[in-house]
Design a protein around this motif. Structure first.
Motif, PDB file in Angstrom:
ATOM      1  N   VAL A  73       6.416   2.718  -0.915  1.00 48.31           N
ATOM      2  CA  VAL A  73       5.907   3.996  -1.413  1.00 48.31           C
ATOM      3  C   VAL A  73       6.778   5.100  -0.825  1.00 48.31           C
ATOM      4  CG1 VAL A  73       3.991   5.635  -1.351  1.00 48.31           C
ATOM      5  CG2 VAL A  73       3.534   3.203  -1.705  1.00 48.31           C
ATOM      6  N   ARG A  74       7.324   5.937  -1.683  1.00 52.87           N
ATOM      7  CA  ARG A  74       8.194   7.027  -1.240  1.00 52.87           C
ATOM      8  C   ARG A  74       7.478   8.358  -1.430  1.00 52.87           C
ATOM      9  NH1 ARG A  74      13.835   7.811  -0.468  1.00 52.87           N
ATOM     10  NH2 ARG A  74      14.545   9.937  -0.906  1.00 52.87           N
ATOM     11  N   LEU A  75       7.385   9.121  -0.363  1.00 51.89           N
ATOM     12  CA  LEU A  75       6.810  10.465  -0.385  1.00 51.89           C
ATOM     13  C   LEU A  75       7.918  11.473  -0.139  1.00 51.89           C
ATOM     14  CD1 LEU A  75       3.710   9.686   1.827  1.00 51.89           C
ATOM     15  CD2 LEU A  75       3.611  10.266  -0.599  1.00 51.89           C
ATOM     16  N   GLU A  76       7.938  12.537  -0.939  1.00 55.93           N
ATOM     17  CA  GLU A  76       8.942  13.582  -0.788  1.00 55.93           C
ATOM     18  C   GLU A  76       8.272  14.944  -0.759  1.00 55.93           C
ATOM     19  OE1 GLU A  76      12.612  11.411  -3.254  1.00 55.93           O
ATOM     20  OE2 GLU A  76      11.653  13.224  -4.040  1.00 55.93           O
ATOM     21  N   VAL A  77       8.768  15.806   0.120  1.00 55.92           N
ATOM     22  CA  VAL A  77       8.332  17.199   0.148  1.00 55.92           C
ATOM     23  C   VAL A  77       9.572  18.055  -0.074  1.00 55.92           C
ATOM     24  CG1 VAL A  77       7.406  19.057   1.573  1.00 55.92           C
ATOM     25  CG2 VAL A  77       6.320  16.802   1.606  1.00 55.92           C
ATOM     26  N   HIS A  78       9.573  18.808  -1.179  1.00 60.29           N
ATOM     27  CA  HIS A  78      10.696  19.665  -1.541  1.00 60.29           C
ATOM     28  C   HIS A  78      10.373  21.108  -1.156  1.00 60.29           C
ATOM     29  CE1 HIS A  78      12.182  16.368  -4.205  1.00 60.29           C
ATOM     30  NE2 HIS A  78      10.874  16.169  -4.381  1.00 60.29           N
ATOM     31  N   ASP A  79      11.269  21.767  -0.448  1.00 58.28           N
ATOM     32  CA  ASP A  79      11.068  23.171  -0.109  1.00 58.28           C
ATOM     33  C   ASP A  79      12.367  23.930  -0.347  1.00 58.28           C
ATOM     34  OD1 ASP A  79      12.630  23.708   2.457  1.00 58.28           O
ATOM     35  OD2 ASP A  79      11.470  21.960   3.064  1.00 58.28           O
ATOM     36  N   PRO A  80      12.317  25.266  -0.440  1.00 58.29           N
ATOM     37  CA  PRO A  80      13.491  26.048  -0.832  1.00 58.29           C
ATOM     38  C   PRO A  80      14.445  26.423   0.298  1.00 58.29           C
ATOM     39  CG  PRO A  80      11.582  27.487  -0.677  1.00 58.29           C
ATOM     40  CD  PRO A  80      11.097  26.099  -0.394  1.00 58.29           C
ATOM     41  N   ASP A  81      14.171  26.003   1.532  1.00 56.98           N
ATOM     42  CA  ASP A  81      15.001  26.413   2.661  1.00 56.98           C
ATOM     43  C   ASP A  81      15.974  25.300   3.042  1.00 56.98           C
ATOM     44  OD1 ASP A  81      16.135  27.481   4.889  1.00 56.98           O
ATOM     45  OD2 ASP A  81      14.313  27.518   6.102  1.00 56.98           O
ATOM     46  N   GLY A  82      17.240  25.482   2.671  1.00 56.70           N
ATOM     47  CA  GLY A  82      18.253  24.493   3.006  1.00 56.70           C
ATOM     48  C   GLY A  82      19.116  24.898   4.181  1.00 56.70           C
ATOM     49  N   SER A  83      18.759  25.988   4.853  1.00 58.11           N
ATOM     50  CA  SER A  83      19.598  26.506   5.931  1.00 58.11           C
ATOM     51  C   SER A  83      19.436  25.725   7.228  1.00 58.11           C
ATOM     52  CB  SER A  83      19.273  27.989   6.188  1.00 58.11           C
ATOM     53  OG  SER A  83      17.903  28.139   6.556  1.00 58.11           O
ATOM     54  N   ALA A  84      18.258  25.197   7.459  1.00 51.16           N
ATOM     55  CA  ALA A  84      17.997  24.453   8.705  1.00 51.16           C
ATOM     56  C   ALA A  84      17.327  23.135   8.359  1.00 51.16           C
ATOM     57  CB  ALA A  84      17.120  25.274   9.641  1.00 51.16           C
ATOM     58  N   VAL A  90      16.337  13.443   5.387  1.00 53.63           N
ATOM     59  CA  VAL A  90      16.388  14.790   4.805  1.00 53.63           C
ATOM     60  C   VAL A  90      17.603  14.853   3.890  1.00 53.63           C
ATOM     61  CG1 VAL A  90      16.429  17.260   5.248  1.00 53.63           C
ATOM     62  CG2 VAL A  90      15.378  15.718   6.919  1.00 53.63           C
ATOM     63  N   ILE A  91      17.418  15.402   2.694  1.00 49.45           N
ATOM     64  CA  ILE A  91      18.499  15.515   1.721  1.00 49.45           C
ATOM     65  C   ILE A  91      18.666  16.980   1.329  1.00 49.45           C
ATOM     66  CG2 ILE A  91      19.359  14.796  -0.532  1.00 49.45           C
ATOM     67  CD1 ILE A  91      17.449  12.398  -0.358  1.00 49.45           C
ATOM     68  N   PRO A  92      19.829  17.598   1.609  1.00 49.30           N
ATOM     69  CA  PRO A  92      20.081  18.958   1.114  1.00 49.30           C
ATOM     70  C   PRO A  92      20.177  18.939  -0.416  1.00 49.30           C
ATOM     71  CG  PRO A  92      21.609  18.358   2.875  1.00 49.30           C
ATOM     72  CD  PRO A  92      20.929  17.102   2.455  1.00 49.30           C
ATOM     73  N   THR A  93      19.614  19.945  -1.058  1.00 45.26           N
ATOM     74  CA  THR A  93      19.667  20.044  -2.519  1.00 45.26           C
ATOM     75  C   THR A  93      20.156  21.440  -2.913  1.00 45.26           C
ATOM     76  OG1 THR A  93      17.385  20.858  -2.749  1.00 45.26           O
ATOM     77  CG2 THR A  93      17.710  18.465  -2.673  1.00 45.26           C
ATOM     78  N   GLU A  94      20.427  21.630  -4.201  1.00 42.18           N
ATOM     79  CA  GLU A  94      20.871  22.933  -4.686  1.00 42.18           C
ATOM     80  C   GLU A  94      19.793  23.995  -4.501  1.00 42.18           C
ATOM     81  OE1 GLU A  94      22.077  22.562  -8.703  1.00 42.18           O
ATOM     82  OE2 GLU A  94      23.858  21.339  -8.261  1.00 42.18           O
ATOM     83  N   LYS A  95      18.536  23.561  -4.504  1.00 43.25           N
ATOM     84  CA  LYS A  95      17.427  24.512  -4.403  1.00 43.25           C
ATOM     85  C   LYS A  95      16.786  24.534  -3.016  1.00 43.25           C
ATOM     86  CE  LYS A  95      16.252  24.157  -9.313  1.00 43.25           C
ATOM     87  NZ  LYS A  95      15.165  23.864 -10.291  1.00 43.25           N
ATOM     88  N   GLY A  96      17.358  23.828  -2.053  1.00 43.38           N
ATOM     89  CA  GLY A  96      16.777  23.799  -0.709  1.00 43.38           C
ATOM     90  C   GLY A  96      17.007  22.451  -0.061  1.00 43.38           C
ATOM     91  N   LYS A  97      15.918  21.715   0.159  1.00 44.82           N
ATOM     92  CA  LYS A  97      16.044  20.389   0.774  1.00 44.82           C
ATOM     93  C   LYS A  97      14.843  19.536   0.407  1.00 44.82           C
ATOM     94  CE  LYS A  97      13.920  21.537   5.286  1.00 44.82           C
ATOM     95  NZ  LYS A  97      13.730  22.970   5.033  1.00 44.82           N
ATOM     96  N   THR A  98      15.016  18.247   0.573  1.00 39.97           N
ATOM     97  CA  THR A  98      13.946  17.274   0.374  1.00 39.97           C
ATOM     98  C   THR A  98      13.792  16.463   1.650  1.00 39.97           C
ATOM     99  OG1 THR A  98      14.334  17.074  -2.012  1.00 39.97           O
ATOM    100  CG2 THR A  98      13.202  15.244  -0.917  1.00 39.97           C
ATOM    101  N   THR A  99      12.599  16.495   2.215  1.00 39.34           N
ATOM    102  CA  THR A  99      12.278  15.639   3.357  1.00 39.34           C
ATOM    103  C   THR A  99      11.435  14.489   2.831  1.00 39.34           C
ATOM    104  OG1 THR A  99      12.213  17.611   4.773  1.00 39.34           O
ATOM    105  CG2 THR A  99      11.341  15.573   5.693  1.00 39.34           C
TER     106      THR A  99
END
Length: 216
Positions: free
Chosen positions: A78-89, A118-127
């Motif tokens: 089972v894969r859980l992802e939380v996407h947020d818009p802050d890719g700076s840290a 953690v994966i950096p994305t164009e819109k922030g990051k995915t943990t």
């Protein structure tokens, strides 16, 4: 006899605002989906991981952050992802002391989940984190003999059940109706032999709960 149908576990995502008041609802949604997916054994770990991943967003980015929770199967995990818009840290695993007020969230995820990242994305990051299920394949049922025995019996209750190759909503309804008919027939058997059907149900429930406790 092993039945050849499969369990449908469709990926989903849910946008929300990262607020403490949202966490309880997210936990309920995760519980509901994992129950429908036939994976009750991973509910507690999944809920705790979601709690920590969302708390990480609230703590380090801020309350009210537009966030998305996603859940899917990655193989038998089972894969859980939380996407947020802050890719700076990007979050990192810290060695939090017993008196630290922060830094424990990812340590808890590390302890509970089988892997995370953690994966950096164009819109922030995915943990993300992944939790092992014990399945043999991602569309399989939990591989226990009780389920196989029940399914072998249910195929005797009509061609609509035996021909249901997947658990779509219509297919699941056929299997549920067959299961109810089977239970009712067994209760008739008890009554015909002078036994109390209610006592049989109580004993079956106790046996079922005892097996769950042993498995847990």
């Amino acid at each position: 006899m092993v039945i050849g149908h499969c369990m449908s576990r469709k990926a989903w995502d849910l946008p929300f605002l990262a607020e403490p008041s949202e966490v309880a609802a997210l936990r309920r949604i995760v519980r509901t989906h994992l129950t429908l997916w036939g994976l009750p054994d991973v509910i507690e770990v999944a809920q705790m991981c979601v709690t920590e991943l969302v708390a990480n967003v609230i703590t380090h980015i801020g309350p009210g952050t537009p966030t998305t929770l996603a859940m899917a199967m990655n193989g038998t995990y089972v894969r859980l992802e939380v996407h947020d818009p802050d890719g700076s840290a990007l979050p990192t695993l810290l060695s939090a002391t017993t008196t630290a007020e922060s830094g424990r969230g990812l340590a808890l995820v590390t302890a509970m989940a089988d892997r995370w990242g953690v994966i950096p994305t164009e819109k922030g990051k995915t943990t993300w984190c992944e939790i092992a299920t014990g399945l043999t394949r991602n569309d399989a049922h939990v591989d226990v003999p009780q389920v196989h025995r029940a399914e072998a019996l249910l195929t005797l209750y009509g061609p609509s059940v035996a021909g249901s190759s997947s658990l779509t909503r219509l297919g699941l309804a056929s299997w549920e109706e067959a299961a109810i008919t089977l239970i009712a027939d067994v209760l008739h058997w008890f009554r015909a032999h002078g036994q109390d059907p209610d006592t049989a149900l109580d004993r079956a429930q106790m046996h079922f709960e005892a097996e769950l406790h042993t498995a847990g």
